[in-house]
Design a protein around this motif. Structure first.
Motif, PDB file in Angstrom:
ATOM      1  N   TYR A  49       6.629  -4.113   2.697  1.00 12.85           N
ATOM      2  CA  TYR A  49       5.916  -4.946   1.737  1.00 12.85           C
ATOM      3  C   TYR A  49       6.760  -5.079   0.464  1.00 12.85           C
ATOM      4  O   TYR A  49       7.590  -4.235   0.151  1.00 12.85           O
ATOM      5  CB  TYR A  49       4.548  -4.354   1.407  1.00 12.85           C
ATOM      6  CG  TYR A  49       4.603  -2.934   0.883  1.00 12.85           C
ATOM      7  CD1 TYR A  49       4.899  -2.676  -0.443  1.00 12.85           C
ATOM      8  CD2 TYR A  49       4.370  -1.854   1.726  1.00 12.85           C
ATOM      9  CE1 TYR A  49       4.974  -1.385  -0.924  1.00 12.85           C
ATOM     10  CE2 TYR A  49       4.435  -0.563   1.248  1.00 12.85           C
ATOM     11  CZ  TYR A  49       4.736  -0.337  -0.071  1.00 12.85           C
ATOM     12  OH  TYR A  49       4.813   0.944  -0.547  1.00 12.85           O
ATOM     13  N   TYR A  96      -1.302  -6.203   0.352  1.00 17.14           N
ATOM     14  CA  TYR A  96      -0.417  -6.947   1.234  1.00 17.14           C
ATOM     15  C   TYR A  96      -1.210  -7.391   2.452  1.00 17.14           C
ATOM     16  O   TYR A  96      -1.945  -6.587   3.044  1.00 17.14           O
ATOM     17  CB  TYR A  96       0.763  -6.050   1.626  1.00 17.14           C
ATOM     18  CG  TYR A  96       1.847  -6.740   2.395  1.00 17.14           C
ATOM     19  CD1 TYR A  96       2.580  -7.762   1.816  1.00 17.14           C
ATOM     20  CD2 TYR A  96       2.136  -6.371   3.699  1.00 17.14           C
ATOM     21  CE1 TYR A  96       3.592  -8.393   2.508  1.00 17.14           C
ATOM     22  CE2 TYR A  96       3.150  -7.002   4.405  1.00 17.14           C
ATOM     23  CZ  TYR A  96       3.872  -8.013   3.807  1.00 17.14           C
ATOM     24  OH  TYR A  96       4.875  -8.637   4.498  1.00 17.14           O
ATOM     25  N   ASN A  99      -1.397  -5.236   5.595  1.00 19.93           N
ATOM     26  CA  ASN A  99      -1.648  -3.820   5.355  1.00 19.93           C
ATOM     27  C   ASN A  99      -3.043  -3.405   5.818  1.00 19.93           C
ATOM     28  O   ASN A  99      -3.981  -4.174   5.767  1.00 19.93           O
ATOM     29  CB  ASN A  99      -1.508  -3.524   3.856  1.00 19.93           C
ATOM     30  CG  ASN A  99      -1.700  -2.070   3.529  1.00 19.93           C
ATOM     31  OD1 ASN A  99      -1.110  -1.201   4.148  1.00 19.93           O
ATOM     32  ND2 ASN A  99      -2.549  -1.789   2.562  1.00 19.93           N
TER      33      ASN A  99
END
Length: 181
Positions: A49, A96, A99
């Protein structure tokens, strides 16, 4: 050196001064696209990320005198000012899309291939989610530390670690300090 957590690394006044300075001044951030440092430390839970970085000091070049003063004072308070400072920087991450709570960023050490005694410190600027994870040599998680404003984690650079980007918080902000003897 084990992973040491200090919840009052900065007192409440210092915490608020740092938080306010970081959030209310137009600091120059750069995009850090070097997050995957070492492919051999990848697991199925690793995600790459983005993060933005504000350099405070690197190899004796001070980029932000105000923040350097705050953190040098804290290093002095905790008897760490007798070390050389390799780097102090702010890392900021955001939620993100790919995620989830089981993912984490790249597993790494802050300085690779070094023969000197290196200490890493992570200071949490704000309350957020997005733990810091510590790993053994087989890349098993050995410790999780939750971000809490004013908390610091001190550990040997030889200990592999990774940050989780926030899932519920707007951002996660830490100051990463790397010291050596």
């Amino acid at each position: 050196m084990p992973v040491k957590i200090i919840d009052d690394f900065a007192n409440v006044k210092q915490q608020l001064e740092i938080l306010n300075y970081v959030n209310n001044n137009n600091l120059l951030y750069s995009f850090d696209n070097t997050s995957i440092r070492n492919k051999k430390f990848m697991t199925s839970s690793t995600i790459d990320y983005p993060q933005i970085v504000h350099e405070i000091i690197r190899d004796d070049e001070v980029y932000n005198n105000v923040l350097f003063s705050y953190f040098y004072t804290l290093l002095f308070k905790h008897k760490l000012s007798n070390n050389f400072i390799h780097r102090i920087k702010i890392n900021t991450t955001f939620p993100y899309p790919k995620n989830n709570e089981n993912n984490y960023g790249p597993i790494h050490t802050d300085i690779s291939n070094t023969n000197v005694d290196v200490t890493s410190i992570i200071y949490y600027v704000n309350n957020s989610d997005g733990n810091t994870l510590f790993f053994d040599d087989k890349l098993n998680v050995t410790k999780k530390v939750s971000p809490r404003q004013g908390r610091a984690v001190i550990f040997s650079n030889k200990i592999k670690h990774a940050a989780c980007c926030p899932t519920y918080s707007i951002y996660r902000q830490v100051v990463n300090m790397v010291l050596y003897k």
